[in-house]
Design a protein around this motif. Structure first.
Motif, PDB file in Angstrom:
ATOM      1  N   GLY A 128      72.996  28.125  23.682  1.00 50.74           N
ATOM      2  CA  GLY A 128      74.253  27.388  23.706  1.00 50.74           C
ATOM      3  C   GLY A 128      74.894  27.386  25.077  1.00 50.74           C
ATOM      4  O   GLY A 128      75.348  26.344  25.568  1.00 50.74           O
ATOM      5  N   VAL A 129      74.929  28.563  25.719  1.00 50.05           N
ATOM      6  CA  VAL A 129      75.560  28.678  27.033  1.00 50.05           C
ATOM      7  C   VAL A 129      74.840  27.839  28.076  1.00 50.05           C
ATOM      8  O   VAL A 129      75.470  27.165  28.904  1.00 50.05           O
ATOM      9  N   VAL A 130      73.498  27.847  28.049  1.00 48.74           N
ATOM     10  CA  VAL A 130      72.742  27.139  29.083  1.00 48.74           C
ATOM     11  C   VAL A 130      72.913  25.626  28.963  1.00 48.74           C
ATOM     12  O   VAL A 130      72.801  24.900  29.955  1.00 48.74           O
ATOM     13  N   GLN A 131      73.231  25.133  27.772  1.00 49.73           N
ATOM     14  CA  GLN A 131      73.357  23.688  27.595  1.00 49.73           C
ATOM     15  C   GLN A 131      74.740  23.158  27.952  1.00 49.73           C
ATOM     16  O   GLN A 131      74.881  21.992  28.330  1.00 49.73           O
ATOM     17  N   ILE A 132      75.769  24.017  27.846  1.00 49.52           N
ATOM     18  CA  ILE A 132      77.117  23.545  28.169  1.00 49.52           C
ATOM     19  C   ILE A 132      77.577  23.996  29.543  1.00 49.52           C
ATOM     20  O   ILE A 132      78.658  23.609  29.994  1.00 49.52           O
ATOM     21  N   GLY A 133      76.780  24.842  30.220  1.00 49.47           N
ATOM     22  CA  GLY A 133      77.142  25.251  31.577  1.00 49.47           C
ATOM     23  C   GLY A 133      78.293  26.231  31.639  1.00 49.47           C
ATOM     24  O   GLY A 133      79.069  26.221  32.585  1.00 49.47           O
ATOM     25  N   ALA A 134      78.398  27.083  30.630  1.00 49.78           N
ATOM     26  CA  ALA A 134      79.488  28.065  30.605  1.00 49.78           C
ATOM     27  C   ALA A 134      79.046  29.375  31.253  1.00 49.78           C
ATOM     28  O   ALA A 134      77.883  29.553  31.606  1.00 49.78           O
ATOM     29  N   TRP A 135      79.999  30.277  31.403  1.00 46.78           N
ATOM     30  CA  TRP A 135      79.713  31.651  31.812  1.00 46.78           C
ATOM     31  C   TRP A 135      79.785  32.530  30.577  1.00 46.78           C
ATOM     32  O   TRP A 135      80.649  32.340  29.721  1.00 46.78           O
ATOM     33  N   ALA A 136      78.878  33.498  30.485  1.00 46.95           N
ATOM     34  CA  ALA A 136      78.860  34.431  29.364  1.00 46.95           C
ATOM     35  C   ALA A 136      78.923  35.846  29.904  1.00 46.95           C
ATOM     36  O   ALA A 136      78.170  36.210  30.804  1.00 46.95           O
ATOM     37  N   CYS A 137      79.839  36.633  29.343  1.00 49.73           N
ATOM     38  CA  CYS A 137      80.026  38.022  29.779  1.00 49.73           C
ATOM     39  C   CYS A 137      79.755  38.935  28.585  1.00 49.73           C
ATOM     40  O   CYS A 137      80.405  38.814  27.543  1.00 49.73           O
ATOM     41  N   PHE A 138      78.784  39.844  28.739  1.00 50.54           N
ATOM     42  CA  PHE A 138      78.379  40.738  27.656  1.00 50.54           C
ATOM     43  C   PHE A 138      78.903  42.151  27.915  1.00 50.54           C
ATOM     44  O   PHE A 138      78.777  42.678  29.021  1.00 50.54           O
ATOM     45  N   HIS A 139      79.470  42.759  26.858  1.00 50.90           N
ATOM     46  CA  HIS A 139      79.981  44.123  26.935  1.00 50.90           C
ATOM     47  C   HIS A 139      79.039  45.058  26.181  1.00 50.90           C
ATOM     48  O   HIS A 139      78.366  44.646  25.240  1.00 50.90           O
ATOM     49  N   GLU A 140      79.044  46.304  26.570  1.00 48.21           N
ATOM     50  CA  GLU A 140      78.279  47.351  25.885  1.00 48.21           C
ATOM     51  C   GLU A 140      76.815  46.941  25.739  1.00 48.21           C
ATOM     52  O   GLU A 140      76.223  47.038  24.659  1.00 48.21           O
ATOM     53  N   ILE A 141      76.248  46.506  26.849  1.00 52.71           N
ATOM     54  CA  ILE A 141      74.870  46.017  26.821  1.00 52.71           C
ATOM     55  C   ILE A 141      73.893  47.130  26.462  1.00 52.71           C
ATOM     56  O   ILE A 141      72.779  46.866  25.977  1.00 52.71           O
ATOM     57  N   SER A 142      74.280  48.388  26.689  1.00 47.38           N
ATOM     58  CA  SER A 142      73.389  49.506  26.387  1.00 47.38           C
ATOM     59  C   SER A 142      73.142  49.647  24.886  1.00 47.38           C
ATOM     60  O   SER A 142      72.236  50.376  24.469  1.00 47.38           O
ATOM     61  N   ALA A 143      73.940  48.956  24.066  1.00 47.90           N
ATOM     62  CA  ALA A 143      73.749  49.012  22.620  1.00 47.90           C
ATOM     63  C   ALA A 143      72.517  48.227  22.181  1.00 47.90           C
ATOM     64  O   ALA A 143      72.047  48.399  21.049  1.00 47.90           O
ATOM     65  N   LEU A 144      71.997  47.368  23.054  1.00 48.03           N
ATOM     66  CA  LEU A 144      70.792  46.604  22.704  1.00 48.03           C
ATOM     67  C   LEU A 144      69.580  47.521  22.642  1.00 48.03           C
ATOM     68  O   LEU A 144      69.421  48.426  23.457  1.00 48.03           O
ATOM     69  N   THR A 145      68.726  47.264  21.684  1.00 45.49           N
ATOM     70  CA  THR A 145      67.468  48.005  21.596  1.00 45.49           C
ATOM     71  C   THR A 145      66.553  47.587  22.743  1.00 45.49           C
ATOM     72  O   THR A 145      66.731  46.515  23.328  1.00 45.49           O
ATOM     73  N   PRO A 146      65.567  48.407  23.108  1.00 42.00           N
ATOM     74  CA  PRO A 146      64.640  48.026  24.190  1.00 42.00           C
ATOM     75  C   PRO A 146      63.967  46.677  23.944  1.00 42.00           C
ATOM     76  O   PRO A 146      63.763  45.905  24.886  1.00 42.00           O
ATOM     77  N   ASP A 147      63.627  46.391  22.699  1.00 43.23           N
ATOM     78  CA  ASP A 147      62.985  45.108  22.397  1.00 43.23           C
ATOM     79  C   ASP A 147      63.932  43.942  22.648  1.00 43.23           C
ATOM     80  O   ASP A 147      63.544  42.913  23.229  1.00 43.23           O
ATOM     81  N   LEU A 148      65.197  44.098  22.213  1.00 34.94           N
ATOM     82  CA  LEU A 148      66.173  43.032  22.443  1.00 34.94           C
ATOM     83  C   LEU A 148      66.463  42.868  23.929  1.00 34.94           C
ATOM     84  O   LEU A 148      66.590  41.739  24.427  1.00 34.94           O
ATOM     85  N   ALA A 149      66.563  43.986  24.648  1.00 33.35           N
ATOM     86  CA  ALA A 149      66.806  43.911  26.092  1.00 33.35           C
ATOM     87  C   ALA A 149      65.666  43.199  26.794  1.00 33.35           C
ATOM     88  O   ALA A 149      65.882  42.394  27.709  1.00 33.35           O
ATOM     89  N   SER A 150      64.435  43.463  26.367  1.00 28.52           N
ATOM     90  CA  SER A 150      63.278  42.802  26.970  1.00 28.52           C
ATOM     91  C   SER A 150      63.286  41.304  26.682  1.00 28.52           C
ATOM     92  O   SER A 150      63.016  40.480  27.566  1.00 28.52           O
ATOM     93  N   MET A 151      63.636  40.945  25.435  1.00 32.64           N
ATOM     94  CA  MET A 151      63.715  39.518  25.090  1.00 32.64           C
ATOM     95  C   MET A 151      64.822  38.829  25.885  1.00 32.64           C
ATOM     96  O   MET A 151      64.660  37.710  26.378  1.00 32.64           O
ATOM     97  N   PHE A 152      65.968  39.515  26.032  1.00 27.57           N
ATOM     98  CA  PHE A 152      67.090  38.991  26.802  1.00 27.57           C
ATOM     99  C   PHE A 152      66.660  38.729  28.244  1.00 27.57           C
ATOM    100  O   PHE A 152      66.952  37.682  28.823  1.00 27.57           O
ATOM    101  N   GLU A 153      65.958  39.687  28.828  1.00 23.19           N
ATOM    102  CA  GLU A 153      65.503  39.546  30.218  1.00 23.19           C
ATOM    103  C   GLU A 153      64.562  38.357  30.378  1.00 23.19           C
ATOM    104  O   GLU A 153      64.649  37.596  31.349  1.00 23.19           O
ATOM    105  N   GLN A 154      63.658  38.165  29.430  1.00 21.66           N
ATOM    106  CA  GLN A 154      62.714  37.043  29.508  1.00 21.66           C
ATOM    107  C   GLN A 154      63.437  35.704  29.468  1.00 21.66           C
ATOM    108  O   GLN A 154      63.141  34.794  30.253  1.00 21.66           O
ATOM    109  N   ARG A 155      64.401  35.590  28.548  1.00 23.91           N
ATOM    110  CA  ARG A 155      65.148  34.322  28.440  1.00 23.91           C
ATOM    111  C   ARG A 155      65.941  34.054  29.726  1.00 23.91           C
ATOM    112  O   ARG A 155      65.934  32.936  30.248  1.00 23.91           O
ATOM    113  N   LEU A 156      66.601  35.097  30.233  1.00 28.28           N
ATOM    114  CA  LEU A 156      67.412  34.904  31.436  1.00 28.28           C
ATOM    115  C   LEU A 156      66.543  34.613  32.646  1.00 28.28           C
ATOM    116  O   LEU A 156      66.948  33.857  33.545  1.00 28.28           O
TER     117      LEU A 156
END
Length: 455
Positions: free
Chosen positions: A290-318
């Motif tokens: 959603g963010v990439v299509q509308i050109g917004a800024w996204a700010c994430f808090h408490e990123i350490s709560a993500l599991t290693p698998d989710l963090a890895s998926m997040f990194e790949q997308r970004l």
């Protein structure tokens, strides 16, 4: 069946030049039309406001355009005037003349603010500062009539302009003290500057070689943060991260407010998300796409709560998104879907300072995310500078002495108790300002302001 404009939470209206029709159209079609109409309205009104800046008296000018446009044009004008002054044969004298102009405007804005307070409290007239709502519309320049904002919105605009003009005055004083005599001097280029490009007809933000295109999202008007050396240094790092299409991992106090303030200054919409146990791959994917299509800024808090698998998926997308933005691609394939890429997209992480009680668990980013986020640290706020600016906005005559005392006290409270924040400091000064206005008979007493503030 048609959308005529947008209204922000404070009641300001951004009127579209042409209505957006919604009848018999899919939601995504007319929403895209609203987005385009918003960008065009802001772009064209900023261009018109630049032409009116030196032509229309200040009280009328403040009611002619939305606050976002007034503040953006004010920063463009400041950059332009300082640039021209530094190109003169005797920059210090030219800068001092501009300094006098700004001081007169600060005095007038403070007077207008006082009139509005008198109107809200006592019902007294505000003949000088409140422009007529019966604005004439010219078919030649196609400018739409703007409804006069609510008293709250107008007060917010005046306060925001006061904060901005006081910062401009401090900047000029520093340039004169450092004997800056060239627009290429690092002491000038390291600051955030706004430029209007006559050829491309657009606004660009520039800081120490990094540039950022203005987003033209309608963000409305809110209280502006006081610009300090700490926030200037942080924005410099963020600007260079964005220049490389990278994200920024920002640690320190008030990081979310800093990102939101920078987004508003750049005309960008900013969304904040808190990562918790409810975050899963599907939700994260929805946010990113959603963010990439509308050109917004996204700010994430408490990123350490993500599991290693989710963090890895997040990194790949970004990583895919960053590469697409860096290559200025207009399309991106993500999870089998072809998405439109808006180059204004940016991602941020908001993290606590290392000294915070909850910092040890979040001190280090998940290793998968360290690749795509540039680390940025914001030192503790300078409560002295912030107090000085806010006290000036509340028209305290002894703002220099009082800001030093209040800054020391606020700094000690902030160090001993994480609960004392800039928001608390604003509340204290705002309340003191209200008490000061109510006790007009004590204005001339030397210690009256200090007694009011220390209550």
């Amino acid at each position: 069946d048609e959308i005529l404009g947008m209204v922000c939470p404070t009641g300001e209206l951004l009127q579209f030049f042409k209505p957006v029709l919604t009848e018999d159209k899919p939601v995504e079609v007319w929403l895209s039309g609203v987005d385009d109409a918003m960008h065009k309205a802001l772009h064209d009104q900023i261009e018109n406001a630049l032409g009116d800046y030196n032509r229309i008296p200040l009280p009328e000018y403040l009611g002619l355009y939305p606050s976002q446009i007034v503040l953006t044009v004010a920063q463009i004008a400041f950059t332009r005037n300082v640039q021209l002054a530094l190109e003169k044969e005797n920059p210090p004298n030219t800068l001092r003349n501009y300094d006098n102009f700004l001081r007169e405007r600060v005095t007038r804005l403070a007077s207008m603010q006082q009139q509005y307070y008198d109107f809200l409290i006592h019902g007294e007239g505000i003949s000088e500062s409140r422009p007529s709502t019966q604005q004439s519309t010219s078919s030649v320049d196609s400018r739409d009539k703007r409804e006069f904002p609510s008293s709250e919105a107008h007060l917010l605009l005046i306060k925001a302009l006061l904060v901005l003009d006081i910062y401009c005055l401090d900047t000029i004083s520093n340039l004169v003290a450092l004997k800056v005599d060239s627009p290429l001097s690092f002491e000038w280029t390291r600051l955030m500057r706004y430029f209007w490009d006559d050829k491309r007809r657009t606004v660009t933000l520039s800081q120490a070689g990094a540039s950022l295109a203005y987003g033209y999202d309608f963000v409305g008007c809110s209280e502006r943060l006081v610009i300090t050396p700490q926030t200037q240094a942080a924005s410099l790092s963020v600007m260079h991260a964005l220049q490389m299409a990278a994200g920024a991992s920002i640690s320190g106090t008030h990081t979310t407010a800093f990102v939101e303030e920078l987004a508003a200054a750049a005309g960008r919409t900013c969304f904040s998300f808190t990562c918790n146990n409810s975050f899963d791959a599907q939700r994260l994917l929805h946010i990113v796409t959603g963010v990439v299509q509308i050109g917004a800024w996204a700010c994430f808090h408490e990123i350490s709560a993500l599991t290693p698998d989710l963090a890895s998926m997040f990194e790949q997308r970004l990583s895919h998104i960053s590469q697409a933005v860096l290559e200025r691609a207009d399309r991106l394939v993500l999870e089998g879907r072809t998405l439109k890429v808006d180059l204004n997209t940016a991602f941020f992480l908001s993290r606590p300072p290392p000294s915070a009680p909850d910092a040890p668990a979040a001190k280090r980013l998940p290793s998968a995310l360290e690749i795509v986020f540039r680390p940025v640290h914001i030192p503790p706020p300078d409560f002295g500078i912030i107090s000085d600016v806010l006290l000036q906005c509340e028209r305290f005559r002894r703002h220099v002495d009082l800001s030093h005392k209040l800054g020391v006290l606020a700094g000690e409270l902030h160090c001993t108790s994480a609960q004392f924040t800039l928001r608390d400091l604003r509340c204290v000064i705002r309340l003191a300002g209200s008490m000061r206005r109510a006790q007009t008979d004590q204005y001339d007493h030397r210690n009256a302001e200090e007694r009011i503030l220390m209550k």
